[in-house]
Design a protein around this motif. Structure first.
Motif, PDB file in Angstrom:
ATOM      1  N   ARG A  17      48.842  49.316  48.204  1.00 19.27           N
ATOM      2  CA  ARG A  17      48.083  50.051  47.183  1.00 19.27           C
ATOM      3  C   ARG A  17      47.104  49.122  46.483  1.00 19.27           C
ATOM      4  NH1 ARG A  17      52.967  51.633  43.298  1.00 19.27           N
ATOM      5  NH2 ARG A  17      53.686  52.283  45.300  1.00 19.27           N
ATOM      6  N   PRO A  18      46.026  49.691  45.962  1.00 12.62           N
ATOM      7  CA  PRO A  18      45.045  48.863  45.242  1.00 12.62           C
ATOM      8  C   PRO A  18      45.616  48.392  43.904  1.00 12.62           C
ATOM      9  CG  PRO A  18      44.337  51.162  45.286  1.00 12.62           C
ATOM     10  CD  PRO A  18      45.592  51.077  46.080  1.00 12.62           C
ATOM     11  N   ALA A  19      45.143  47.243  43.445  1.00  9.75           N
ATOM     12  CA  ALA A  19      45.532  46.696  42.146  1.00  9.75           C
ATOM     13  C   ALA A  19      44.312  46.017  41.539  1.00  9.75           C
ATOM     14  CB  ALA A  19      46.675  45.701  42.320  1.00  9.75           C
ATOM     15  N   ASP A  20      44.411  45.641  40.286  1.00 14.48           N
ATOM     16  CA  ASP A  20      43.326  44.929  39.590  1.00 14.48           C
ATOM     17  C   ASP A  20      41.994  45.651  39.718  1.00 14.48           C
ATOM     18  OD1 ASP A  20      45.245  43.035  39.079  1.00 14.48           O
ATOM     19  OD2 ASP A  20      44.519  41.607  40.569  1.00 14.48           O
ATOM     20  N   ASP A  21      41.987  46.926  39.413  1.00 13.44           N
ATOM     21  CA  ASP A  21      40.758  47.730  39.460  1.00 13.44           C
ATOM     22  C   ASP A  21      40.085  47.706  40.825  1.00 13.44           C
ATOM     23  OD1 ASP A  21      41.063  48.467  36.794  1.00 13.44           O
ATOM     24  OD2 ASP A  21      39.938  46.715  36.081  1.00 13.44           O
ATOM     25  N   GLY A  22      40.884  47.650  41.885  1.00 10.80           N
ATOM     26  CA  GLY A  22      40.338  47.704  43.239  1.00 10.80           C
ATOM     27  C   GLY A  22      39.905  46.368  43.805  1.00 10.80           C
ATOM     28  N   SER A  81      56.393  40.265  33.386  1.00 16.51           N
ATOM     29  CA  SER A  81      55.433  39.481  34.167  1.00 16.51           C
ATOM     30  C   SER A  81      54.307  40.373  34.680  1.00 16.51           C
ATOM     31  CB  SER A  81      56.123  38.742  35.320  1.00 16.51           C
ATOM     32  OG  SER A  81      56.741  39.652  36.195  1.00 16.51           O
ATOM     33  N   GLU A  82      54.583  41.670  34.834  1.00 21.71           N
ATOM     34  CA  GLU A  82      53.531  42.608  35.233  1.00 21.71           C
ATOM     35  C   GLU A  82      52.478  42.735  34.130  1.00 21.71           C
ATOM     36  OE1 GLU A  82      56.843  43.418  35.638  1.00 21.71           O
ATOM     37  OE2 GLU A  82      56.869  43.129  37.810  1.00 21.71           O
ATOM     38  N   LEU A  87      47.140  41.275  32.177  1.00 19.03           N
ATOM     39  CA  LEU A  87      46.301  40.575  31.208  1.00 19.03           C
ATOM     40  C   LEU A  87      45.349  39.616  31.924  1.00 19.03           C
ATOM     41  CD1 LEU A  87      47.389  39.025  27.879  1.00 19.03           C
ATOM     42  CD2 LEU A  87      46.369  37.548  29.563  1.00 19.03           C
ATOM     43  N   ILE A  88      45.892  38.829  32.842  1.00 18.80           N
ATOM     44  CA  ILE A  88      45.081  37.855  33.578  1.00 18.80           C
ATOM     45  C   ILE A  88      44.089  38.563  34.496  1.00 18.80           C
ATOM     46  CG2 ILE A  88      45.176  36.010  35.304  1.00 18.80           C
ATOM     47  CD1 ILE A  88      47.807  35.115  33.908  1.00 18.80           C
TER      48      ILE A  88
END
Length: 149
Positions: A17-22, A81-82, A87-88
Motif C-alpha cells: 500500500r502507498p505511504a507518505d502521501d504516495g 513509532s508510527e 512526523l518525519i
C-alpha cells in the motif's frame, strides 16, 4: 529481500500500500523459509538532502539519526513509532515539495519542534531542551514561559 529472522532471501509480498502521501510503498512480506512476516518500504530515488550545521559544515541527511533524536524525546510517552514515522515523513514531504537540497539544521530542528508540539508537550520540551542547548535553568524557564504563554 533478506528475512530479518532467518536470513533467507526468498519472500513473498503479502500486502502492498502507498505511504507518505504516495512517495513510499509499504510492503508486508512473508519469508518462504520460516514464515516470519516483516515490513519493507520502497522509496523513490531522489537527490540527497544536505544538512548545513551551525558551524557551517555539512552532512548528508540521515533519516535514522533524526528518528533516533525524536524517539529519545518521546521515550516513555504515549507516542507510537508510527506517529514518529509520520512526523518525519511529513517533514521529508515538506522538504521535497520545497525543491531544496540544502537545509540549515536550525530549520530542520524547528520543523521537528513544530510537529512535536502538536503531538505531546513533554516530548516537545525534551527535544527543545537539547536542540536549543540552554546554558542555564533560567534560559530554559524563560523559553518555557514564552512557548506556553
Amino acid at each position: 529481500m533478506r528475512c530479518p529472522n532467518c536470513g533467507n532471501e526468498d519472500s513473498k509480498v503479502v500486502d502492498s500500500r502507498p505511504a507518505d502521501d504516495g512517495f513510499t510503498i509499504r510492503r508486508r512480506r512473508e519469508c518462504l523459509e520460516c514464515g516470519f512476516r516483516f515490513t519493507t518500504y520502497e522509496r523513490m530515488g531522489e537527490t540527497p538532502l544536505v544538512i548545513i550545521k551551525s558551524d557551517g559544515s555539512s552532512q548528508a541527511y540521515n533519516r535514522e539519526k533524526l528518528f533516533r533524536g525524536v524517539l529519545i524525546a518521546c521515550a516513555k510517552r504515549p507516542i507510537s513509532s508510527e506517529q514518529i514515522d509520520s512526523l518525519i515523513a511529513s517533514i521529508e514531504a515538506e522538504l521535497r515539495n520545497s525543491n531544496t537540497t540544502q537545509i540549515p539544521s536550525k530549520q530542520l530542528g524547528n520543523m521537528v519542534m513544530q510537529r512535536l508540539r502538536t503531538i505531546d508537550d513533554v516530548a516537545y520540551i525534551r527535544f527543545a531542551s537539547v536542540y536549543k542547548d540552554f546554558k542555564s535553568v533560567e534560559e530554559f524557564k524563560n523559553a518555557l514561559e514564552e512557548d506556553f504563554s
